[in-house]
Structures are given as C-alpha cells and as structure tokens.
Design an enzyme around this catalytic site. Structure first.
Site, PDB file in Angstrom:
ATOM      1  N   LYS A   1      43.526  23.542  19.218  1.00  0.00           N
ATOM      2  CA  LYS A   1      44.220  23.182  20.457  1.00  0.00           C
ATOM      3  C   LYS A   1      45.627  23.767  20.480  1.00  0.00           C
ATOM      4  O   LYS A   1      46.115  24.210  21.519  1.00  0.00           O
ATOM      5  CB  LYS A   1      44.278  21.655  20.609  1.00  0.00           C
TER       6      LYS A   1
ATOM      7  N   ALA B   1      45.660  13.506  33.018  1.00  0.00           N
ATOM      8  CA  ALA B   1      46.328  12.413  33.725  1.00  0.00           C
ATOM      9  C   ALA B   1      47.779  12.793  33.963  1.00  0.00           C
ATOM     10  O   ALA B   1      48.366  13.534  33.182  1.00  0.00           O
ATOM     11  CB  ALA B   1      46.255  11.114  32.931  1.00  0.00           C
TER      12      ALA B   1
ATOM     13  N   ASN C   1      51.020  27.104  27.549  1.00  0.00           N
ATOM     14  CA  ASN C   1      52.164  26.260  27.910  1.00  0.00           C
ATOM     15  C   ASN C   1      53.463  27.032  28.104  1.00  0.00           C
ATOM     16  O   ASN C   1      54.131  26.876  29.141  1.00  0.00           O
ATOM     17  CB  ASN C   1      52.345  25.151  26.872  1.00  0.00           C
TER      18      ASN C   1
ATOM     19  N   ASN D   1      50.419  16.034  21.652  1.00  0.00           N
ATOM     20  CA  ASN D   1      50.413  17.484  21.565  1.00  0.00           C
ATOM     21  C   ASN D   1      51.248  17.937  20.370  1.00  0.00           C
ATOM     22  O   ASN D   1      52.121  17.217  19.886  1.00  0.00           O
ATOM     23  CB  ASN D   1      50.993  18.109  22.836  1.00  0.00           C
TER      24      ASN D   1
END
Length: 300
Positions: free
Chosen positions: A187, A135, A195, A105
C-alpha cells in the site's frame, strides 16, 4: 501468503473496542462495529455523536467515552505523526488493553510504537491493519461512506506458536492475514506514487492517467520506487507502474488524503510515506531523486 483469509469474525462474540482518533475512518469503523461494545477515547471525557451517511441512509452514532474498562482492542486511527503522543498518556492503563491495532496510512510509526511498548510492563499485543474503505468528513459530525472496501488485519510480528484462536476474536468487517508488514509496504508503494502527485498537481486521482504530463511523472516516480523495493528485497505482487495507473483510474473521482490535507492546510502524512522511503534509501546509500524533489516541492 493468504492461506488464513476468511477466518475473520465470530458473530456470536461481542467485543469491547476503544477507538482513538475518531476522524472519517474511525467513524466508519465504529459504524461497522456498532454491534460491539464500541467506545471512544477523547480528551474531554464526553460521549461523541456522529452521523454516517451512506447512499441509502443516514445512521446516528453515539459513542460512550472509555472509562478505563477492559478492552479487547484499542484501535488507533490518528494521523501517523500523532501516534506516540496519542497513546503514551494511556501507559498506566495498558494492563486493561489486550491488543492495540494501528489502522493508519504510512510506515515508521509501527516500529516506534513497538519500541515504546517493549519498555512497558504488561504491554498489549501490537497488531496492524490496512483498509481500502473510503470515507470523508462532510462537516464536523457527518461522515460520508464513499466506497466499500476491505480491511485487513494481522500481528506486527508473527510467531509459530501464537494462538490461532485470536483469529476468531477479530472485529467485524476485518479479515486476518499473516503478512501485514508486506501488505503495508504494498500500500505504501501505491500511496507514495499517487498521493504526492495529486497534491502537487491539485488534481483528482484519475487526472494522473488522463493528463499526459502527469502520467509521465507517475511512470518515472513509480519506476524509481519499484527500483528501491527491488534493491531492498521488498516484495511487490505486481508491476508498480501498471498497478498505480489502474488504481488511479479505478478511483478517478477521488481526492487522495494528501490532497485533502493540502487543500485544508493541514500537515500531510508524506513524511510517513515518501519520507519513510527516503529514509530507507538513505540508510542504504540508494538515491531517490524524483521522490526527494517531490518532497521539496511540497514543503516536506
């Protein structure tokens, strides 16, 4: 540009792949690459055992420790802030590594790694990757496969005379794209909205849309970030407010990685997400007051 999507993987080719940073995503990728010669770079030099938990099965993974064999790929899945400190000890072995790919990220670490590699002799190619796979670690050894997604991969810098045969040497479950920096910025914009807000409000993604006050905050932040992208002439293939709301809804039950870090009292990656955007804005004299306030509120 996505013209070369689909030229992803030659199943007859076994690749040697080293993974540095065997957290949730690294474990998931090792599971995807279990038909390759997959190894882990670990400090203690010991094999690593993991379990990958899917909806229907639990698979055992045992990864040998890398013994300085030649690698087709060295995949970095550490936190962004740890990237340089993780790879610099490998400097004397770089001649054995054909390609390094950063699967992380945030942004900023890519340029730092490129600058470091430029000072090394026989440096590997630098590639970038981005994944929408889900995940999370259930405990130290168990990783849960929470959601199927797509992993895109491409070079840090494209050149007109680069060998297209490399596109047939990609690890399985990856898809080549020629515009990875743009993809990472796309992204980044979504992560910079979802976030920090989920961390601020200690909420799952879906609550950002369901709760009226949270949704208004999302809209203000997304509009501010979209304004910066337009100012910097960075492309966005969609309206950021609409896209952020759609992704928050589609991933309603998810905890963002930043919220998980906050709940576990770990350092977050916000310096490489919102902090990166603030640095870009400051460099050009552009104000991001909502973004700056969030970083202050979250202690970054």
């Amino acid at each position: 540009m996505t013209a070369r999507l689909g030229r992803a993987y030659n199943p007859a080719m076994t690749l040697s792949i080293g993974i540095l940073g065997l957290g949730a995503l690294g474990t998931l990728m090792a599971w995807h690459w279990r038909d390759h010669d997959c190894m882990v770079i670990s400090k203690d030099g010991k094999p690593v055992f993991r379990q990958l938990v899917t909806a229907n099965n639990t698979d055992q993974l045992q990864l040998a420790h890398w013994q300085n064999e030649n690698l087709d790929w060295l995949v970095i899945t550490t936190k962004a802030a740890d990237t340089l400190s993780a790879i610099t000890p490998l400097a004397e072995h770089l001649h054995r590594i054909k390609r390094i790919v950063l699967l992380q990220n945030g942004m900023g670490q890519q340029e730092a790694v490129a600058n470091w590699l430029s000072t090394q002799s026989k440096a590997p190619e630098l590639w970038l990757a981005s994944s929408t796979e889900g995940a999370y670690r259930q405990n130290h050894n168990d990783v849960v496969y929470a959601g199927q997604g797509q992993t895109l991969i491409g070079r840090y810098q494209e050149g007109p005379d680069q060998d297209t045969q490399d596109h047939d040497c990609l690890p399985s479950n990856t898809v080549y794209v020629p515009d990875m920096l743009d993809r990472l910025r796309h992204k980044l914009a979504i992560n910079a909205v979802i976030n920090p807000l989920t961390a601020l409000y200690r909420c799952h993604n879906g609550e950002l849309v369901r709760h009226s006050d949270y949704r208004q905050h999302l809209q203000r932040l997304a509009a501010e970030i979209a304004g910066l992208y337009a100012f910097l002439n960075w492309s966005l293939p969609w309206d950021l407010i609409t896209q952020a709301e759609q992704i928050a809804t589609a991933t309603a039950a998810n905890q963002s990685s930043t919220l998980q870090d906050v709940l576990q009292q770990r350092p977050t990656e916000l310096p490489y997400i919102n902090g990166y955007l603030l640095a870009q804005a400051e460099q050009h004299g552009y104000a991001l007051p909502h973004c700056a306030e969030l970083m202050t509120q979250l202690g970054n």
